[in-house]
Design a protein around this motif. Structure first.
Motif, PDB file in Angstrom:
ATOM      1  N   ASP A 157      27.941  58.801 -68.008  1.00  0.00           N
ATOM      2  CA  ASP A 157      27.911  59.316 -67.152  1.00  0.00           C
ATOM      3  C   ASP A 157      28.409  60.929 -66.342  1.00  0.00           C
ATOM      4  N   CYS A 194      32.713  59.396 -59.517  1.00  0.00           N
ATOM      5  CA  CYS A 194      31.937  59.838 -59.264  1.00  0.00           C
ATOM      6  C   CYS A 194      32.017  61.582 -59.731  1.00  0.00           C
ATOM      7  N   HIS A 405      19.568  58.249 -61.962  1.00  0.00           N
ATOM      8  CA  HIS A 405      20.268  57.948 -63.428  1.00  0.00           C
ATOM      9  C   HIS A 405      19.220  56.742 -64.759  1.00  0.00           C
TER      10      HIS A 405
END
Length: 407
Positions: A157, A194, A405
């Motif tokens: 991520d 994030c 994503h």
């Protein structure tokens, strides 16, 4: 009668003055709010927000000046960077550049709320990002983030989020930005972990966007592309190189700057490249990730990272192609990376070949931002060049800029 009128006027005069002062104060407050809405802060507002730049509010100090935590009257938490003295040619354009940068909006970019320019005072006002930097999360191994760091999905991520943020800076923004200092400490993590790229404004304010001089943004050498470190040639492909280093650090859990040289490799990048070349790329994986790692994605990310870190900037993919690679999750058709670049890499031709490649990488940008990267700087006419560029597959830039994503 006249005495009575005069008496009555004197009687109501204080109330009229008080009302006028109240109206004036309201008007001043409205003007202050309007200025903040336009991204313009006055010195007094920032001094009040940071408790007069109290040492207790100090978040840290970087190459460009100290950063203070503050709270605005509307309740927003902010990070206020007090800039050190700007070069004279940069000061003249500070306001215009800061206003452009404050319009940048992306989930993987730290928002610039605005600026202050009063006499010698120059400040940038950013959103406050509550968590730590990626560098601290990845390398300090604190208990509260240990579980996250030991999970491969979290690492992936981080890679994908930073890739999207960089793509936005290079091609999605109205004012294309070359960051010039991508590194783990310049990636901040919000409440949801994030990743958000910070310090993107510095390249615009301290050199490329404001000056044609060869002065460079202060960067960490372990992340710097060789052509930038040695010759001051800055292009989007320099950011790509730094991103490649970051990918390898996330896969291995090792700092490039702390790598212990070995017989077979003098750097983390060379060590990773040797393993990849010999079909042993999984051996570079951080041992802590073995139980959660997706082998296919690990190999894909390692391959992508080494493509980014090639010594020839013309051979490095641009960020659009990288996001596509990470979205499609396909290694098929990817070219093999050549040896990674490093300080002291030898090049064999003429300097203008590299400069041409820098301009070419800018020209490869989307049609909407064509010609926007005219700020490549040159610090030397020393001789070197690179091989011909490999073909880049076609894809829709708009699709990549809007890509989500990968699931």
């Amino acid at each position: 009668m006249s005495m009575l009128v005069k008496f009555l006027k004197n009687l109501v005069k204080p109330f009229v003055r008080r009302r006028d002062r109240g109206l004036q104060k309201d008007e001043e407050e409205l003007k202050a709010v309007a200025a903040i809405d336009n991204g313009v802060f006055c010195y007094e507002t920032l001094a009040l927000a940071t408790r007069n730049f109290s040492p207790k509010n100090k978040l840290g100090e970087g190459d460009y000046g100290p950063v203070f935590k503050g709270r605005l009257k509307d309740g927003r938490l902010v990070a206020v960077r007090r800039l050190r003295r700007l070069p004279w040619q940069c000061e003249k354009k500070f306001v215009g550049e800061a206003m452009k940068l404050s319009r940048l909006q992306h989930k993987n970019i730290v928002s610039l709320y605005g600026f202050c320019s009063q006499a010698e005072h120059k400040f940038l006002v950013f959103e406050y990002v509550a968590n730590m930097s990626l560098e601290k999360a990845l390398f300090s191994r604190e208990n509260k983030v240990l579980a996250l760091m030991l999970n491969w999905k979290w690492r992936y991520d981080m890679i994908f989020g930073v890739a999207r943020g960089l793509l936005y800076l290079h091609e999605g923004a109205n004012t294309p930005i070359i960051h010039g200092n991508i590194k783990a400490s310049n990636i901040l993590l919000d409440d949801s972990w994030c990743p958000k790229i910070t310090d993107f404004a510095m390249s615009q304010l301290f050199q490329g966007g404001l000056s044609n001089t060869a002065s460079r943004v202060t960067s960490s050498t372990e992340y710097m592309a060789p052509e930038y470190a040695m010759y001051g040639l800055l292009s989007p492909k320099a950011d790509v190189f730094s991103f490649g280093v970051l990918i390898i650090e996330l896969i291995t859990g090792q700092k490039n700057s702390a790598f212990n040289p070995r017989t077979e490799a003098s750097s983390l990048l060379e060590w990773a490249w040797n393993l990849h070349k010999n079909g042993k790329a999984m051996e570079m994986l951080d041992p802590a990730l073995k139980s959660t790692a997706d082998a296919h994605l690990v190999l894909l990310c390692a391959h992508a990272g080494l493509l980014c870190a090639q010594s020839d900037p013309k051979l490095r993919p641009d960020m659009g192609r990288l996001v596509l690679i990470l979205t499609r999750k396909q290694r098929a058709g990817l070219e093999e990376p050549i040896r990674p670049g490093s300080l002291g890499s030898s090049y064999r031709s003429k300097a203008h070949d590299l400069q041409d490649s820098s301009h070419s990488s800018m020209a490869e940008s989307s049609a909407s931002s064509s010609g926007a990267y005219n700020n490549t700087t040159t610090a030397s006419s020393s001789s070197f060049s690179f091989a011909a560029a490999s073909p880049t597959p076609s894809y829709s830039r708009q699709h990549i800029l809007e890509s989500r994503h990968p699931s």
